[in-house]
Design a protein around this motif. Structure first.
Motif: not given
Length: 86
Positions: A12, A43, A47
């Protein structure tokens, strides 16, 4: 904390370029989105790409089950372990 949880935290931080945070500062049960770590939909996409590259796991569609896997580090680590047979 499992090895996979630590690996997910590092992933992350690396994938999202979160330079001001360490793996120790991310609670495994803290929500990744919203009031927790504060990630957003962009995000999530980044990810997902990082998880595919790192673990070879693809997310074909985004549904409630996939969203549940991305709830926090612990749930994501468990999903990765289940996909890897670990």
């Amino acid at each position: 904390m499992s090895d996979t949880e630590l690996a997910v935290k590092k992933l992350i931080i690396e994938a999202l370029k979160l330079e001001d945070i360490t793996p120790a500062e991310i609670d495994s049960d803290e929500p990744l989105f919203g009031s927790g770590l504060g990630l957003d939909s962009i995000d999530a996409l980044e990810l997902g790409v990082a998880i595919r590259r790192q673990y070879g796991i693809r997310f074909e569609t985004v549904n409630d089950e996939v969203k549940a896997h991305f709830a926090n580090v612990r749930s994501l680590a468990r999903f990765i372990e289940s996909q890897r047979g670990g």
